[in-house]
Design an enzyme around this catalytic site. Structure first.
Site, PDB file in Angstrom:
ATOM      1  N   ARG A 178       0.817  -1.210   0.000  1.00  0.00           N
ATOM      2  CA  ARG A 178       0.000   0.000   0.000  1.00  0.00           C
ATOM      3  C   ARG A 178       0.851   1.259   0.000  1.00  0.00           C
ATOM      4  O   ARG A 178       0.419   2.308  -0.485  1.00  0.00           O
ATOM      5  CB  ARG A 178      -0.898  -0.008   1.230  1.00  0.00           C
TER       6      ARG A 178
ATOM      7  N   LEU B  62     -13.422  -1.071   2.503  1.00  0.00           N
ATOM      8  CA  LEU B  62     -12.089  -1.612   2.248  1.00  0.00           C
ATOM      9  C   LEU B  62     -11.769  -1.470   0.771  1.00  0.00           C
ATOM     10  O   LEU B  62     -12.653  -1.309  -0.053  1.00  0.00           O
ATOM     11  CB  LEU B  62     -12.045  -3.091   2.631  1.00  0.00           C
ATOM     12  N   ASP B  63     -10.486  -1.547   0.425  1.00  0.00           N
ATOM     13  CA  ASP B  63     -10.171  -1.478  -0.996  1.00  0.00           C
ATOM     14  C   ASP B  63      -9.816  -2.872  -1.509  1.00  0.00           C
ATOM     15  O   ASP B  63      -9.904  -3.857  -0.793  1.00  0.00           O
ATOM     16  CB  ASP B  63      -9.051  -0.468  -1.263  1.00  0.00           C
ATOM     17  N   SER B  64      -9.429  -2.935  -2.783  1.00  0.00           N
ATOM     18  CA  SER B  64      -9.311  -4.253  -3.413  1.00  0.00           C
ATOM     19  C   SER B  64      -8.218  -5.093  -2.778  1.00  0.00           C
ATOM     20  O   SER B  64      -8.345  -6.327  -2.685  1.00  0.00           O
ATOM     21  CB  SER B  64      -9.045  -4.081  -4.912  1.00  0.00           C
TER      22      SER B  64
ATOM     23  N   ASP C  95      -7.431  -5.078   0.340  1.00  0.00           N
ATOM     24  CA  ASP C  95      -8.003  -5.636   1.559  1.00  0.00           C
ATOM     25  C   ASP C  95      -8.905  -6.816   1.252  1.00  0.00           C
ATOM     26  O   ASP C  95      -8.964  -7.780   2.025  1.00  0.00           O
ATOM     27  CB  ASP C  95      -8.815  -4.565   2.297  1.00  0.00           C
TER      28      ASP C  95
END
Lengths: 133, 150
Positions: free
Chosen positions: A64, B105-107, B109
């Site tokens: 991230r 959440l994002d991808s 996650d």
């Protein structure tokens, strides 16, 4: 050392056509890394130190960090370095204190989180991370 | 040998036909359904699957109602933040919650949650199926229908 999941060299060829393909490669790399976690915990005896979910979190945090990058070639290079790191870890080329220092205890080396260094200058805190700050 | 045969020829042992009575039959039927050494009968119940999947989602460090998003978040710092809000029962995580729309959440996650589910149920989900798992309900359905989940 027979691992139920053998690390297939996903082997990043240096050309992702576009961002979606680079994204797909990132997710494939992440899945490969997560699947090799039981082996890693077994090799370095991390069962009492850390849970696999924490290591997964650490890996995803590192991915991230670079989430803002949009150039597919840069993403390919970062994936290559990530793959290299993963291969080193799975091949037992690193040692336990490397894993603990880099992925378990906060960012960077263990030294930074010692309480006697808290009040010191920023110069020393950034000393290990880079030359330019 | 010959003497034995001669003696046996003259002995008659009453032979009883063993008929299976009604109660015995049901008992044998009941016992037959518990095959203790077989590994094919230990499919998970739906409720079991739902509970375990919800546990996995709830223990994901980013899932909490307060939704604190910070960059460069270390795991221990995040746990301390979550502890401050004392989240024991997560009101938002229901069996039909969508990871990206409802939980924010994002991808990455989503992929991480799918990997956590893989670890919990000892499965290995192929990439094409894993990409489709977007919400709790799909995850529960997939795990329940998978023959190897345990």
């Amino acid at each position: 050392m027979s691992a139920p999941f053998t690390l297939r060299k996903i082997g990043v060829p240096p050309n992702s056509a576009n961002l979606t393909e680079a994204r797909r490669r990132v997710f494939d790399f992440f899945r490969a890394a997560c699947r090799s976690l039981p082996t890693v915990m077994d090799i370095y005896n991390l069962q009492d130190v850390v849970a696999p979910s924490q290591l997964r979190f650490a890996i995803s945090a590192q991915i991230r960090n670079n989430a803002h990058i949009t150039d597919p070639k840069v993403i390919d290079l970062l994936l290559f370095k990530g793959m290299e790191e993963l291969t080193d870890i799975v091949d037992h080329a690193k040692q336990r204190h490397h894993i603990i220092g880099q992925y378990v205890v906060g960012e960077g080396l263990v030294q930074n989180t010692g309480s006697k260094d808290q009040g010191k200058s920023d110069f020393l805190k950034n000393f290990y991370t880079s030359n330019y700050f | 040998m010959a003497l034995r045969a001669a003696v046996l020829r003259h002995l008659r042992v009453p032979v009883q036909k063993l008929t299976v009575s009604g109660s015995n039959q049901s008992q044998i039927g009941f016992l037959a359904s518990i095959r203790s050494f077989s590994s094919h009968d230990d499919h998970l119940s739906k409720q079991d699957v739902v509970d375990r999947v919800l546990d996995v989602v709830k223990s994901f460090p980013k899932v909490d109602p307060a939704k604190c998003h910070t960059n460069h978040l270390s795991f221990s710092r995040f746990l301390r933040l979550v502890d401050q809000f004392v989240v024991t029962t997560n009101p938002q995580v229901t069996p039909d919650v969508h990871f990206q729309k409802d939980l924010g959440l994002d991808s990455l996650d989503t992929v991480e949650i799918v990997m956590a589910i893989e670890e919990e149920f000892k499965l290995e989900i192929p990439d094409k199926e894993a990409d489709k798992i977007d919400s709790c309900s799909l995850a529960i359905e997939y795990v329940f229908n998978h023959p190897m989940s345990s």
